[in-house]
Motif scaffolding. Structure first.
Motif, PDB file in Angstrom:
ATOM      1  N   TRP A   1      14.590  -3.168  43.217  1.00  0.00           N
ATOM      2  CA  TRP A   1      13.508  -3.311  42.224  1.00  0.00           C
ATOM      3  C   TRP A   1      14.079  -3.459  40.825  1.00  0.00           C
ATOM      4  CZ3 TRP A   1       9.673  -5.475  43.967  1.00  0.00           C
ATOM      5  CH2 TRP A   1       8.968  -5.060  45.089  1.00  0.00           C
TER       6      TRP A   1
ATOM      7  N   SER B   1      12.206   7.315  48.840  1.00  0.00           N
ATOM      8  CA  SER B   1      12.105   5.894  48.553  1.00  0.00           C
ATOM      9  C   SER B   1      13.174   5.110  49.308  1.00  0.00           C
ATOM     10  CB  SER B   1      12.273   5.695  47.055  1.00  0.00           C
ATOM     11  OG  SER B   1      11.961   4.400  46.710  1.00  0.00           O
TER      12      SER B   1
ATOM     13  N   VAL C   1       3.540   6.205  41.577  1.00  0.00           N
ATOM     14  CA  VAL C   1       4.929   6.603  41.847  1.00  0.00           C
ATOM     15  C   VAL C   1       5.041   8.014  42.441  1.00  0.00           C
ATOM     16  CG1 VAL C   1       7.203   7.004  40.795  1.00  0.00           C
ATOM     17  CG2 VAL C   1       5.787   5.137  39.965  1.00  0.00           C
TER      18      VAL C   1
HETATM   19  C1  SAM Z   1       4.535   1.692  44.552  1.00  0.00           C
HETATM   20  S1  SAM Z   1       5.885   1.333  43.519  1.00  0.00           S
HETATM   21  C2  SAM Z   1       5.091   1.281  41.940  1.00  0.00           C
HETATM   22  C3  SAM Z   1       5.828   0.421  40.989  1.00  0.00           C
HETATM   23  C4  SAM Z   1       5.155   0.225  39.624  1.00  0.00           C
HETATM   24  N1  SAM Z   1       4.985   1.482  38.917  1.00  0.00           N
HETATM   25  C5  SAM Z   1       3.834  -0.474  39.806  1.00  0.00           C
HETATM   26  O1  SAM Z   1       2.790   0.143  39.680  1.00  0.00           O
HETATM   27  O2  SAM Z   1       3.862  -1.673  40.116  1.00  0.00           O
HETATM   28  C6  SAM Z   1       6.794   2.862  43.443  1.00  0.00           C
HETATM   29  C7  SAM Z   1       8.092   2.740  42.672  1.00  0.00           C
HETATM   30  O3  SAM Z   1       8.613   4.040  42.424  1.00  0.00           O
HETATM   31  C8  SAM Z   1      10.007   4.002  42.601  1.00  0.00           C
HETATM   32  N2  SAM Z   1      10.460   5.387  42.841  1.00  0.00           N
HETATM   33  C9  SAM Z   1      10.330   6.112  43.961  1.00  0.00           C
HETATM   34  N3  SAM Z   1      10.876   7.334  43.792  1.00  0.00           N
HETATM   35  C10 SAM Z   1      11.345   7.374  42.524  1.00  0.00           C
HETATM   36  C11 SAM Z   1      12.028   8.349  41.742  1.00  0.00           C
HETATM   37  N4  SAM Z   1      12.321   9.561  42.248  1.00  0.00           N
HETATM   38  N5  SAM Z   1      12.375   8.039  40.474  1.00  0.00           N
HETATM   39  C12 SAM Z   1      12.086   6.816  39.965  1.00  0.00           C
HETATM   40  N6  SAM Z   1      11.459   5.838  40.657  1.00  0.00           N
HETATM   41  C13 SAM Z   1      11.087   6.114  41.915  1.00  0.00           C
HETATM   42  C14 SAM Z   1      10.205   3.059  43.757  1.00  0.00           C
HETATM   43  O4  SAM Z   1      11.533   2.590  43.837  1.00  0.00           O
HETATM   44  C15 SAM Z   1       9.196   1.976  43.411  1.00  0.00           C
HETATM   45  O5  SAM Z   1       9.731   1.021  42.556  1.00  0.00           O
END
Ligand code: SAM
Length: 190
Positions: free
Chosen positions: A73, A2, A112
């Motif tokens: 975020w 990310s 996610v």
């Molecule tokens: C495509 S966005 C989806 C956000 C939200 N769930 C939505 O549907 O609107 C992916 C999110 O996952 C977070 N993310 C990525 N890797 C992660 C991790 N290992 N643990 C927690 N969050 C993570 C990113 O920072 C981002 O905010």
């Protein structure tokens, strides 16, 4: 895997979340919340899903925990959801966060899993399964394209290895994301 979004990405994502709210509200309504549940939104991003959960939990004094590895975020969602007193925010890797096991009725993983490194997905889902109370449910929506998603067979495998049982699932198609897996997994009591 990310990386931090830039200001334009944040602006358009939040705008889109306001303009296209209905399908996400309907998705959250499908959780059938009574309002008194404790919910964890893993990878909560801009709050597209979280804000509907927070709203539904207000009436029953339920609680929502938003977890994300992105500082940008996290700042965005905290501003956006500031009117909800029933939400707390945890920034960082779930493996390192102070979150109790067996504490959540519902875990949500919405678009996610493919942002998590492939070889770390099992570890993260194992942890999420531990955070669920017995009888708790994990809701996952995830694109299934190999290049930008997680194939359904891999989603089912990580859930099963984490001890979660598939309750229901279906495939749908999104114009932007292609095929999307939409599933509910259940944590049986020990
Ligand atoms: C495509 S966005 C989806 C956000 C939200 N769930 C939505 O549907 O609107 C992916 C999110 O996952 C977070 N993310 C990525 N890797 C992660 C991790 N290992 N643990 C927690 N969050 C993570 C990113 O920072 C981002 O905010």
């Amino acid at each position: 895997m990310s990386s931090e979004p830039n200001r334009l990405q944040v602006f358009f994502t939040v705008l889109l979340g306001y303009c296209v709210a209905r399908p996400y509200k309907r998705y959250v309504e499908s959780f059938d919340l009574a309002g008194n549940e404790v919910v964890l939104d893993y990878g909560s991003g801009s709050g597209r899903i979280s804000r509907h959960i927070a709203e539904l939990l207000l009436s029953g004094k339920g609680h929502l925990t938003c977890v994300d590895v992105s500082k940008v975020w996290m700042e965005t969602i905290q501003k956006r959801l500031k009117k909800y007193p029933n939400v707390d925010y945890k920034l960082g890797d779930i493996a390192a966060l102070d979150i109790a096991d067996n504490a959540y009725d519902i875990v949500v993983v919405h678009f996610v899993l493919h942002h998590v490194e492939k070889d770390e997905r099992q570890e993260k889902v194992d942890i999420l399964a531990r955070k669920l109370k017995p009888h708790g449910r994990l809701f996952i929506r995830e694109p299934t394209r190999e290049q930008h998603g997680t194939p359904a067979v891999e989603i089912r495998a990580v859930m099963s290895t984490a001890g979660l049982h598939e309750r229901e699932s279906r495939m749908s198609r999104s114009l932007i994301m292609g095929e999307v897996f939409d599933g509910v997994f259940y944590k049986p009591p020990v």
